[in-house]
Design an enzyme around this catalytic site. Structure first.
Site, PDB file in Angstrom:
ATOM      1  N   ASP A 172     -80.655 -23.800  75.962  1.00 45.44           N
ATOM      2  CA  ASP A 172     -79.491 -23.247  75.256  1.00 45.44           C
ATOM      3  C   ASP A 172     -78.617 -24.361  74.679  1.00 45.44           C
ATOM      4  OD1 ASP A 172     -78.438 -24.251  77.627  1.00 45.44           O
ATOM      5  OD2 ASP A 172     -77.258 -22.467  78.116  1.00 45.44           O
TER       6      ASP A 172
ATOM      7  N   TYR B 139     -80.470 -35.572  73.554  1.00 47.94           N
ATOM      8  CA  TYR B 139     -81.414 -34.634  74.180  1.00 47.94           C
ATOM      9  C   TYR B 139     -81.442 -33.308  73.420  1.00 47.94           C
ATOM     10  CZ  TYR B 139     -82.899 -30.850  77.287  1.00 47.94           C
ATOM     11  OH  TYR B 139     -83.495 -29.724  77.781  1.00 47.94           O
TER      12      TYR B 139
ATOM     13  N   LYS C  70     -84.415 -31.485  71.154  1.00 49.39           N
ATOM     14  CA  LYS C  70     -84.974 -30.158  71.462  1.00 49.39           C
ATOM     15  C   LYS C  70     -84.789 -29.232  70.256  1.00 49.39           C
ATOM     16  CE  LYS C  70     -86.602 -28.726  74.734  1.00 49.39           C
ATOM     17  NZ  LYS C  70     -88.002 -28.706  75.248  1.00 49.39           N
TER      18      LYS C  70
HETATM   19  P1  NAD Z   1     -88.470 -32.301  83.935  1.00 48.08           P
HETATM   20  O1  NAD Z   1     -87.834 -33.539  83.381  1.00 48.08           O
HETATM   21  O2  NAD Z   1     -88.274 -31.976  85.366  1.00 48.08           O
HETATM   22  O3  NAD Z   1     -90.046 -32.359  83.693  1.00 48.08           O
HETATM   23  C1  NAD Z   1     -90.612 -32.785  82.493  1.00 48.08           C
HETATM   24  C2  NAD Z   1     -92.106 -32.979  82.716  1.00 48.08           C
HETATM   25  O4  NAD Z   1     -92.693 -33.382  81.463  1.00 48.08           O
HETATM   26  C3  NAD Z   1     -92.450 -34.070  83.731  1.00 48.08           C
HETATM   27  O5  NAD Z   1     -93.466 -33.624  84.597  1.00 48.08           O
HETATM   28  C4  NAD Z   1     -92.941 -35.224  82.875  1.00 48.08           C
HETATM   29  O6  NAD Z   1     -93.893 -36.059  83.537  1.00 48.08           O
HETATM   30  C5  NAD Z   1     -93.546 -34.491  81.693  1.00 48.08           C
HETATM   31  N1  NAD Z   1     -93.578 -35.321  80.479  1.00 48.08           N
HETATM   32  C6  NAD Z   1     -92.557 -36.035  79.942  1.00 48.08           C
HETATM   33  N2  NAD Z   1     -92.978 -36.678  78.841  1.00 48.08           N
HETATM   34  C7  NAD Z   1     -94.273 -36.326  78.657  1.00 48.08           C
HETATM   35  C8  NAD Z   1     -95.251 -36.651  77.669  1.00 48.08           C
HETATM   36  N3  NAD Z   1     -94.976 -37.489  76.661  1.00 48.08           N
HETATM   37  N4  NAD Z   1     -96.481 -36.106  77.775  1.00 48.08           N
HETATM   38  C9  NAD Z   1     -96.787 -35.263  78.812  1.00 48.08           C
HETATM   39  N5  NAD Z   1     -95.907 -34.945  79.778  1.00 48.08           N
HETATM   40  C10 NAD Z   1     -94.665 -35.468  79.699  1.00 48.08           C
HETATM   41  O7  NAD Z   1     -87.980 -31.135  82.999  1.00 48.08           O
HETATM   42  P2  NAD Z   1     -87.636 -29.614  83.381  1.00 48.08           P
HETATM   43  O8  NAD Z   1     -86.244 -29.555  83.855  1.00 48.08           O
HETATM   44  O9  NAD Z   1     -88.721 -29.058  84.200  1.00 48.08           O
HETATM   45  O10 NAD Z   1     -87.664 -28.940  81.933  1.00 48.08           O
HETATM   46  C11 NAD Z   1     -88.885 -28.457  81.384  1.00 48.08           C
HETATM   47  C12 NAD Z   1     -88.623 -27.931  79.990  1.00 48.08           C
HETATM   48  O11 NAD Z   1     -87.659 -26.887  80.043  1.00 48.08           O
HETATM   49  C13 NAD Z   1     -88.061 -28.989  79.031  1.00 48.08           C
HETATM   50  O12 NAD Z   1     -88.674 -28.800  77.779  1.00 48.08           O
HETATM   51  C14 NAD Z   1     -86.582 -28.683  78.964  1.00 48.08           C
HETATM   52  O13 NAD Z   1     -86.051 -29.027  77.712  1.00 48.08           O
HETATM   53  C15 NAD Z   1     -86.579 -27.174  79.156  1.00 48.08           C
HETATM   54  N6  NAD Z   1     -85.353 -26.620  79.809  1.00 48.08           N
HETATM   55  C16 NAD Z   1     -84.872 -27.172  80.961  1.00 48.08           C
HETATM   56  C17 NAD Z   1     -83.736 -26.603  81.558  1.00 48.08           C
HETATM   57  C18 NAD Z   1     -83.197 -27.128  82.862  1.00 48.08           C
HETATM   58  O14 NAD Z   1     -82.128 -26.682  83.304  1.00 48.08           O
HETATM   59  N7  NAD Z   1     -83.872 -28.044  83.544  1.00 48.08           N
HETATM   60  C19 NAD Z   1     -83.107 -25.505  80.970  1.00 48.08           C
HETATM   61  C20 NAD Z   1     -83.643 -24.980  79.790  1.00 48.08           C
HETATM   62  C21 NAD Z   1     -84.764 -25.538  79.224  1.00 48.08           C
END
Ligand code: NAD
Length: 365
Positions: free
Chosen positions: A134, A168, A172
């Site tokens: 979001d 960031y 996105k």
């Molecule tokens: P995270 O940082 O915990 O995990 C990211 C994962 O992506 C890791 O396992 C990392 O090793 C992998 N990664 C990073 N770069 C990479 C690459 N170049 N190639 C392959 N793998 C790669 O993130 P998260 O909190 O689990 O978020 C996951 C997704 O959800 C993201 O796209 C984030 O934008 C989105 N998101 C997160 C939240 C939140 O509150 N955490 C909320 C909404 C959306």
């Protein structure tokens, strides 16, 4: 179905994979580079399943991605791999541009090439689900800024214009635009979800909730950015995983779905609630709240996020199961019982120090 999940060793990706293996009959191919945020220990409980496969691949590496698609022939792609921490994007934006924008572009191209080789019926079933945030919408007025207190506070809807504030969220937002363009121009069947702040088990300790729990247990200060009055709409990670599966299996191609927890809380409230739970579960002489310390605010810090998730409710009959109180209690208990995981993921360069200080941002390019 065979579901290719990128970023499956991260916080939300691992929750999604545990859901897919434990609650469905699907197979999972976890494509993850294993950055500092990726940890296979988070998948220990499902790693021995014969429906789980892991490939250590960087989504920016086209050849390796192509080989993975050829080898597994996925029916669905759920794309979560990303650099995800706002503070790190302030200190060093380059990795965010690379993974979140170039990586998404590379994955879209490989998926498009693969999709073009499928039969008509396979093509019809294929989905590319892009998991986003979001934060692409920027921020909403804080209650303090609203003159007429009887007015309803605005929420992010699927129609809210994009206005990202941090490297960031800008990266996105760029990836969301690419995904939409690949549908409109090339016909790749894509769906996007934009979700609010997640919390729960296996969350890397750089993020507010795990950082506060672990610092409190070690008697370290609990840093609050600015006045701590920033508002976030918290969603328990397993509720998000369930929502993602609903969307990829029942959602309409080309649509965006906002996912939120109906849990607007100020950061200071979140931290005080964690302290209250810890006071009850592991009491010490002084309340953990005594450790709260106010520090300089994050540059460009968004004031308020809040999601209108009525489309998810009306069209896909999804609602969060956890309240903030039940989810936070579960989360604190999980961290208390999983200190080994916390130690193992923090081994190495990160020791919960302050990140995202503007003065350091030019040194880290
Ligand atoms: P995270 O940082 O915990 O995990 C990211 C994962 O992506 C890791 O396992 C990392 O090793 C992998 N990664 C990073 N770069 C990479 C690459 N170049 N190639 C392959 N793998 C790669 O993130 P998260 O909190 O689990 O978020 C996951 C997704 O959800 C993201 O796209 C984030 O934008 C989105 N998101 C997160 C939240 C939140 O509150 N955490 C909320 C909404 C959306």
């Amino acid at each position: 179905m065979k579901v290719l999940v990128t970023g499956g060793a991260g916080f939300i990706g691992s929750a999604l994979i545990r859901y897919l293996i434990n609650e469905t009959d699907n197979s999972v191919i976890n494509v993850d580079k294993l950055t500092y945020a990726g940890n296979l220990e988070s998948l220990k409980s499902v790693a021995t399943s014969d429906r789980y496969f892991f490939e250590q691949v960087d989504i920016c590496e086209r050849n390796e991605l192509e080989n993975t698609f050829k080898r597994y022939k996925p029916d669905l792609v759920m794309h979560l791999a990303a650099e995800s921490h706002v503070d790190r994007s302030i200190t060093g934006p380059a990795e965010f541009i690379k993974t979140n924008i170039v990586g998404t572009y590379t994955l879209l191209e490989v998926a498009r090439e693969y999709w073009s080789t499928l039969s008509e019926s396979e093509k019809g079933k294929f989905r590319f689900h892009h998991i986003s945030t979001d934060e692409v919408y920027g921020d909403l007025p804080h209650p303090e800024e609203i003159k007429n207190k009887s007015d309803d506070l605005p929420l992010f809807t699927e129609q809210t214009p994009y206005a990202p504030s941090s490297p960031y969220s800008a990266s996105k937002a760029s990836s969301d635009h690419l995904v939409r363009a690949w549908l409109r121009t090339f016909g790749l069947p894509t769906i996007i979800t934009n979700c609010s702040n997640n919390y729960g088990p296996y969350h890397f300790p750089e993020k507010l909730i795990p950082l506060v729990i672990l610092n409190a247990l070690e008697g370290k200060s609990l840093p609050i950015y600015g006045k701590g009055d920033q508002i976030r709409d918290w969603l328990y990670v397993d509720d998000h995983a369930r929502a993602l599966y609903k969307v990829v299996t029942e959602g309409v191609i080309g649509e965006t779905y906002n996912i939120g927890g109906h849990n607007e809380k100020q950061n200071i409230e979140v931290v005080k609630t964690i302290c209250d739970i810890l006071d009850e579960l592991v009491p010490k002489e002084q309340s953990y709240a005594e450790l709260i310390t106010f520090v300089d605010d994050r540059p460009g810090h968004d004031r308020r996020y809040a999601i209108d998730s009525s489309k998810m409710n009306k069209e896909l009959s999804w609602n969060p199961v956890e309240t903030f109180e039940t989810g936070l209690r579960k989360t604190v208990k999980w961290y208390l019982n999983n200190q080994d995981w916390c130690q193992n993921v923090q081994d190495g360069s990160y020791q919960r120090e302050r990140l995202g200080v503007l003065a350091n941002s030019l040194n880290e390019r």
